[in-house]
Scaffold this active site. Sequence first.
Site, mmCIF file in Angstrom:
data_model
loop_
_atom_site.group_PDB
_atom_site.id
_atom_site.type_symbol
_atom_site.label_atom_id
_atom_site.label_comp_id
_atom_site.label_asym_id
_atom_site.label_seq_id
_atom_site.Cartn_x
_atom_site.Cartn_y
_atom_site.Cartn_z
ATOM 1 C CE LYS A 220 -4.118 -2.099 1.954
ATOM 2 N NZ LYS A 220 -5.293 -1.923 2.803
ATOM 3 C CG ASN B 3 -7.617 0.916 -0.876
ATOM 4 O OD1 ASN B 3 -7.721 2.079 -1.242
ATOM 5 N ND2 ASN B 3 -8.662 0.196 -0.507
ATOM 6 C CB THR C 267 9.536 -3.227 14.359
ATOM 7 O OG1 THR C 267 9.676 -4.616 14.052
ATOM 8 C CG2 THR C 267 10.816 -2.490 14.013
#
Length: 265
Positions: A66, A87, A152
């Site tokens: 995306k 998208n 992360t």
Amino acid sequence: MPKNYLIVGNPVKHSLSPKIHNLWFKKNNLKSFYKKELANENELEDLTIRIKKGHIDGANITVPFKQKIIPYLDGLSKLAEKTQSVNTLYKKGDLVFGDNTDVYGFSQSIKENKVDLKNKIALIIGAGGVVPSIISALEVLSISKIYIKNRTYENILTIKKKFNNLIPLKWDQEIKCDIVINATSLGLNSEDKIEINYNTMDKQTIFYDTIYNPPMTNFLKLAENKGHKTINGKLMLLFQAQKAFNIWTGITPEIDNNLINILND
């Protein structure tokens, strides 16, 4: 000449988009076809070239492309520019543009479930391509605070550059909130689990999974077992698809019980 549309991603096998769009094409007597295409990142530029040449008339972009598709596009809608998340691809003249229908899809799915998030607190799990769309939709829905956590931590800080109102959490931090949103791909496989302490959540907390296939992920199963209201990503899928279909054809297709039942088969 029949028109051709695609959903492009990796993985893409689970996608129900072809079922939706092909049904709408048939209902509206359009000679058009929609299929899945598994792709690698090095094939994204070729995708835009195929659209320019008229081999493909439009495409949906899903995980994990995306944001990665953006450098190959000629322009973005205001919403795609704001979220830096695309998208839906469409051709205008000889150029290929990117749009974002995920913001509409998420916000409409919340409204359809009769959930009021005004002045409420949200927790987003994940920092992938759909997250900026969810944040934008939550802003539209007048959310009060948005917390975010991701394995992360650095990926959260990248998103925070675009959305100053985000409150980052460490992966093991717990907070009380009104809605928890899984925006990761954890749940596509039956053994996937998200580490979350359901016991710290109030009974009124809603659990929302952007995944729609399978319809009941472990994230939602565990929440339901604890008595929480759960929502999967099926209505988000339908509403974002409705807007994409309109971009391509100028037609706003109907979302009815027949369509929802077909997706449940």
